[in-house]
Design an enzyme around this catalytic site. Sequence first.
Site, mmCIF file in Angstrom:
data_model
loop_
_atom_site.group_PDB
_atom_site.id
_atom_site.type_symbol
_atom_site.label_atom_id
_atom_site.label_comp_id
_atom_site.label_asym_id
_atom_site.label_seq_id
_atom_site.Cartn_x
_atom_site.Cartn_y
_atom_site.Cartn_z
ATOM 1 N N LYS A 1 6.782 5.876 16.799
ATOM 2 C CA LYS A 1 5.466 6.163 17.116
ATOM 3 C C LYS A 1 4.705 4.892 16.828
ATOM 4 O O LYS A 1 3.541 4.729 17.273
ATOM 5 C CB LYS A 1 4.876 7.337 15.949
ATOM 6 C CG LYS A 1 5.458 7.077 14.610
ATOM 7 C CD LYS A 1 4.428 6.239 13.998
ATOM 8 C CE LYS A 1 4.853 5.623 12.525
ATOM 9 N NZ LYS A 1 3.868 4.941 11.582
ATOM 10 N N SER B 1 0.834 -1.327 -0.006
ATOM 11 C CA SER B 1 -0.157 -0.027 0.130
ATOM 12 C C SER B 1 0.756 1.253 0.055
ATOM 13 O O SER B 1 0.327 2.259 -0.617
ATOM 14 C CB SER B 1 -1.074 -0.017 1.077
ATOM 15 O OG SER B 1 -0.355 -0.130 2.419
ATOM 16 N N SER C 1 -4.383 2.688 10.584
ATOM 17 C CA SER C 1 -2.834 2.480 10.951
ATOM 18 C C SER C 1 -2.905 0.990 11.189
ATOM 19 O O SER C 1 -3.605 0.473 12.054
ATOM 20 C CB SER C 1 -2.593 3.219 12.150
ATOM 21 O OG SER C 1 -1.715 2.520 12.866
ATOM 22 N N ARG C 2 -1.775 0.234 10.463
ATOM 23 C CA ARG C 2 -1.926 -1.210 10.662
ATOM 24 C C ARG C 2 -1.105 -1.589 12.168
ATOM 25 O O ARG C 2 -1.571 -2.435 12.813
ATOM 26 C CB ARG C 2 -0.549 -1.764 9.832
ATOM 27 C CG ARG C 2 -1.048 -1.951 8.387
ATOM 28 C CD ARG C 2 -0.130 -2.239 7.428
ATOM 29 N NE ARG C 2 0.737 -0.964 7.087
ATOM 30 C CZ ARG C 2 1.704 -1.084 6.369
ATOM 31 N NH1 ARG C 2 2.039 -2.127 5.762
ATOM 32 N NH2 ARG C 2 2.440 0.049 6.085
#
Length: 378
Positions: free
Chosen positions: A200, A19, A263-264
């Site tokens: 993060k 992605s 977010s994975r």
Amino acid sequence: MSRRADPARPRVAVLGAGSWGTTFGKILADGGASVMMWARRPELAAEIRTARRNSAYLPGINLPKGMTATADLAVAVDGAEQIYLSVPSQALRENLTVLRPLVVGTEAPIVSLMKGVEKRTGLRMSEVIEQELACDPDRIAVASGPNLALEIAQEQPTAAVIASTSLATAEAVARRARNGYFRTFVNTDVIGTEFGGVLKNLIAVAIGIVDGVGYGENTKASIITRGLVEMTDFAVAHGAQPETLQGLAGLGDLIATCQSPLSRNNTAGRLLGQGYSFQDVVDNMQQTAEGLGSVAPILQLAKGIGVEMPIVEQVKRVLDGTMDPREIAPHLTTDDDTPQGERTQHGQAGSGGALRRALERALDQFRHGGRGAAGDRP
């Protein structure tokens, strides 16, 4: 297969068609480059090339005419003026082993789009690139920022920072990787930019865990706030500039990754909070959540320099199955009942430290469209 490209458009290669790699290829093509994607699977390369789609990773997104794809690595990098790497961080070294003979004698900048550290060595991605390609670090750049792939593929406006030890390299990459919806800033703090992107992810896993448990916004805000302190302490101890962690690669990326279901790492944490085992989470994730693989090496690095990272420590305990996910939030940063100053290890208690400066910086960026960023130069 020959490269069918507009000779008037500069040629760039993006290695990795997940992605983020595909989205960055779109960014480059929309900015005027002729982009050759490299996909490991021939059927994925064929879909990008013929249908201008990547249905597995970016469903519903039409890719621009300036993009094509191949499963042949030599074809992908042939004539490329810049080479972008977007493969899983733990697979980077083996991919570079194949790439090295194809780039010997070239001067093309090598740009890391990855946000992880190598498990075995604890090295940042730029360090692995320097080792395996035996190239001048001034030739290497890294990209980071609040960059959720699907939103950018949908052309929602955002920004990123390009870092290199060579300002000229950072600026050359930034000029190429920008368009009407994607703005790039530059700095020379590679350490801070890379560690911001790595760290993060770990805080986003923690946020996902408490979200999965069912805790609310107060809990998440507390973890984000103290997580930024941990990120800053760790990165500065390794030689980063604190301002970098207050910019796009730190605070900006932290906010985006912690708050978005795209977010994975947030998704992986949420599954852990819902009671899934680490292996169940890995098996259920379509793409790699880099934060899961970075927890152990980051804690090892933190131990080596004497930096405490209690939130990340608790994430590791949840991953190991030695802590109930519901117990991660009440501790927040310590089991010690002694009141502590709200500070970073490089700041002064009571002065507001990095957090106050970071929030002021974020507000300034919102007010002035990014022009208030002292560390990230446009």
